[in-house]
Design a protein around this motif. Structure first.
Motif, short mmCIF file in Angstrom:
data_model
loop_
_atom_site.label_atom_id
_atom_site.label_comp_id
_atom_site.label_asym_id
_atom_site.label_seq_id
_atom_site.Cartn_x
_atom_site.Cartn_y
_atom_site.Cartn_z
N ALA A 190 -4.42 -1.38 -1.69
CA ALA A 190 -5.54 -2.24 -2.06
C ALA A 190 -5.05 -3.49 -2.78
O ALA A 190 -5.55 -4.61 -2.54
N ALA A 191 -4.07 -3.33 -3.65
CA ALA A 191 -3.53 -4.47 -4.38
C ALA A 191 -2.84 -5.46 -3.44
O ALA A 191 -3.02 -6.69 -3.57
N PHE A 192 -2.08 -4.96 -2.47
CA PHE A 192 -1.41 -5.84 -1.52
C PHE A 192 -2.42 -6.52 -0.60
O PHE A 192 -2.26 -7.70 -0.26
N GLN A 193 -3.45 -5.78 -0.18
CA GLN A 193 -4.47 -6.39 0.68
C GLN A 193 -5.23 -7.48 -0.07
O GLN A 193 -5.57 -8.52 0.50
N ALA A 194 -5.50 -7.25 -1.37
CA ALA A 194 -6.19 -8.27 -2.15
C ALA A 194 -5.36 -9.54 -2.28
O ALA A 194 -5.89 -10.65 -2.30
N LYS A 195 -4.06 -9.38 -2.31
CA LYS A 195 -3.18 -10.54 -2.49
C LYS A 195 -2.83 -11.23 -1.18
O LYS A 195 -2.78 -12.46 -1.11
N TYR A 196 -2.61 -10.42 -0.10
CA TYR A 196 -2.09 -10.97 1.15
C TYR A 196 -3.07 -10.89 2.32
O TYR A 196 -2.79 -11.44 3.39
N GLY A 197 -4.19 -10.20 2.16
CA GLY A 197 -5.15 -10.08 3.25
C GLY A 197 -4.55 -9.37 4.44
O GLY A 197 -3.98 -8.28 4.31
N ASP A 198 -4.67 -10.00 5.60
CA ASP A 198 -4.14 -9.40 6.84
C ASP A 198 -2.66 -9.73 7.07
O ASP A 198 -2.10 -9.36 8.10
N THR A 320 5.23 4.95 20.79
CA THR A 320 5.54 4.05 21.89
C THR A 320 5.88 2.66 21.37
O THR A 320 5.52 2.26 20.25
N LEU A 321 6.58 1.90 22.20
CA LEU A 321 6.88 0.51 21.85
C LEU A 321 5.61 -0.28 21.61
O LEU A 321 5.52 -1.10 20.69
N GLU A 322 4.59 -0.04 22.44
CA GLU A 322 3.32 -0.76 22.28
C GLU A 322 2.72 -0.48 20.91
O GLU A 322 2.22 -1.40 20.24
N GLU A 323 2.77 0.77 20.47
CA GLU A 323 2.24 1.12 19.15
C GLU A 323 3.03 0.46 18.04
O GLU A 323 2.46 -0.04 17.06
N LYS A 324 4.34 0.45 18.16
CA LYS A 324 5.19 -0.12 17.12
C LYS A 324 5.12 -1.65 17.06
O LYS A 324 5.46 -2.25 16.03
N MET A 325 4.68 -2.28 18.14
CA MET A 325 4.58 -3.74 18.17
C MET A 325 3.29 -4.26 17.56
O MET A 325 3.10 -5.47 17.43
N LYS A 326 2.40 -3.38 17.14
CA LYS A 326 1.16 -3.79 16.51
C LYS A 326 1.44 -4.38 15.13
O LYS A 326 2.52 -4.19 14.57
N PRO A 327 0.48 -5.11 14.55
CA PRO A 327 0.67 -5.60 13.18
C PRO A 327 0.95 -4.45 12.22
O PRO A 327 0.55 -3.30 12.47
N TYR A 328 1.60 -4.75 11.11
CA TYR A 328 2.05 -3.71 10.18
C TYR A 328 0.98 -2.67 9.86
O TYR A 328 1.23 -1.47 9.93
N ALA A 329 -0.21 -3.10 9.52
CA ALA A 329 -1.25 -2.17 9.07
C ALA A 329 -1.68 -1.22 10.17
O ALA A 329 -2.14 -0.10 9.89
N GLN A 330 -1.56 -1.62 11.43
CA GLN A 330 -1.97 -0.77 12.56
C GLN A 330 -0.80 0.01 13.18
O GLN A 330 -1.02 0.98 13.91
N ALA A 331 0.41 -0.39 12.91
CA ALA A 331 1.57 0.27 13.52
C ALA A 331 1.80 1.63 12.86
O ALA A 331 1.81 1.74 11.63
N PRO A 332 1.97 2.68 13.65
CA PRO A 332 2.18 4.01 13.07
C PRO A 332 3.58 4.15 12.47
O PRO A 332 4.49 3.40 12.80
N SER A 333 3.70 5.12 11.58
CA SER A 333 4.98 5.38 10.91
C SER A 333 5.75 6.47 11.64
O SER A 333 5.17 7.49 12.05
N GLY A 334 7.06 6.28 11.77
CA GLY A 334 7.92 7.29 12.38
C GLY A 334 8.94 6.68 13.30
O GLY A 334 8.69 5.65 13.94
#
Length: 449
Positions: A190-198, A320-334
């Motif tokens: 929440a703190a990072f989103q407040a400072k940097y948004g998307d 998948t590569l497609e999943e990992k290429m998404k923006p940070y907030a949407q990209a899954p971990s692993g």
């Protein structure tokens, strides 16, 4: 199955390196000696002084089956594992559906039969509402009970204090924990989103999923284990700070007493640090996060010095590569790791930071002992012949050589100074250094409890 005789090998086992021959009969190690005479029925493999190790036992993988098989499945990921010298694996329960009762557990074992290239065990999961299923678990049916004390998928975040206490009190197997404190992570995000948004980036990941979140959750798990005398194994330690929370002694005392609280780290925490996010971004986004160079060096030092870190694993988690290429907030971990985990660990040997015997201890002996795995993890006569032949021959990781279904590796472009020349599972060669051989012959792991 015809007998196999491996000659002129350099064996690494139980703290020793020594020259010997090894015979395989009926899937097991029949004899180890300085020189074994070949018989007409033997298939003779000339090792030529290459290193012969027990097959690695990976106590933490996510092979994505059932329900997430567009990322990976038992067949594809176990193929990548044996190509990397990992002959046994223990798979996590956060699949779809999750493995929260004995019926789901046995369904996963049925999925693996005849399809797994390596030997397999499946964890039973914990949730806020499956305490009765945990109480009913046969201790021989699973390596342990996985408790997510941090964020997880579906219904698998255990955040009810009474339920958590009861699981630690009544678990019939070792408890395996993912330790990150979710309220801390949520506040950081929440703190990072407040400072940097998307405009969040992967470089912020180790601050959002912070060391404080790890330390707080690990302290809670250890306190519950001490309260109830639970056998607790804390997964993927990523910070230097957490090391002080664990007993630096051996897994077993001289009188046979077993350490009750143990720790694991993963190979990516030994090869990457904060400085690599600028280059690799989401490709090294994982939970817990890869942190500072000082943490990496502290983890390596702990492995080298003894018992603070008991086990080395992968936490293999393909996307998948497609999943990992998404923006940070949407990209899954692993990260997908099994195919190159052993050679990545052996790179620390070439760097003079670990010995081969230490790698074998943490990657094969200790997981076998910690999880009571029957007759695997060692080069011993009578044990199953799960073996890996390693040669000190450099190679560079290429995307086209990746066997995981996701089709990429965070190690692409990396040159390692050792390679896996052959892998045997239950006495049969399944990898010859270039390709898979035959059909999957992995067996269900047995636990001596």
């Amino acid at each position: 199955m015809p007998s196999t005789l491996i000659v002129n090998a350099r064996l690494v086992n139980e703290g020793r390196e020594f020259d010997a021959d090894l015979r395989i009969e009926d899937g097991r190690i029949a004899k180890i000696d300085s020189q074994i005479a070949a018989r007409p029925e033997d298939r003779v493999i000339e090792a030529g002084g290459r290193w012969l190790l027990p097959g690695m036992i990976d106590d933490q993988v996510h092979f994505r089956e059932p329900g997430l098989t567009h990322k990976g499945d038992i067949a594809s990921e176990s193929a990548a594992a044996v190509a990397g010298g990992l002959t046994s694996f223990m798979d996590m329960p956060n699949t779809n559906p999750p493995t929260l009762d004995s019926a789901a557990l046995e369904a996963k074992y049925a999925l693996a039969k005849g399809r797994a290239w390596g030997n397999y065990g499946f964890y039973h999961g914990a949730s806020n509402d499956n305490l009765e299923a945990i109480r009913a678990l046969d201790p021989k049916a699973a390596p342990g009970i996985k408790v997510f004390m941090g964020a997880s998928t579906g219904n698998m975040l255990v955040d009810n204090p009474e339920t958590l206490d009861a699981i630690f009190r009544e678990a019939p197997t070792p408890i395996i924990t993912h330790c990150e404190d979710t309220p801390t992570i949520d506040a950081n995000l929440a703190a990072f989103q407040a400072k940097y948004g998307d405009a969040l980036t992967a470089e912020m990941h180790p601050d959002i999923r912070s060391r404080e979140a790890c330390i707080k959750s690990t302290r809670l798990a250890i306190s519950l284990a001490r309260k109830h005398g639970t056998r607790l194994h804390v997964l993927h330690i990523s910070t230097a700070d957490e090391l002080a929370l664990f007993d630096p002694g051996p897994l077993f005392q001289a009188d046979g007493r077993r350490k009750r609280i143990t720790a694991e780290t993963c190979v990516h925490f030994l090869r990457f640090d904060r400085g690599d996010y600028a280059r690799l971004g989401n490709f090294i986004k994982c939970n817990p996060a890869i942190k500072d160079a000082s943490d990496r060096e502290a983890l390596i030092k702990a492995l080298a010095e003894g018992g603070t870190i008991d086990v080395l694993a992968t936490d293999h988690a393909p996307h998948t590569l497609e999943e990992k290429m998404k923006p940070y907030a949407q990209a899954p971990s692993g990260l997908p790791l099994v195919q190159y985990a052993l050679v990545a660990a052996l790179e620390l040997v070439h760097e003079g930071k670990l010995s081969r015997a230490q790698v074998v201890k943490k990657f094969a002996h200790a997981p076998a002992q910690l999880f009571d795995v029957s007759q695997r993890g060692f080069l011993r006569e009578g044990y199953w012949a799960d073996l890996v032949l390693v040669e000190d021959e450099p190679f560079t990781v290429r995307r086209e050589d990746v066997l995981s279904k996701c089709g990429w590796s965070p190690f692409e472009g990396t040159t390692f100074r050792s390679r896996v020349a052959a892998t045997w599972v239950n006495g049969r060669m399944v990898w010859n250094g270039e390709q898979l051989l035959g059909t999957p012959n992995g067996q269900r792991l047995e636990f001596d409890r």
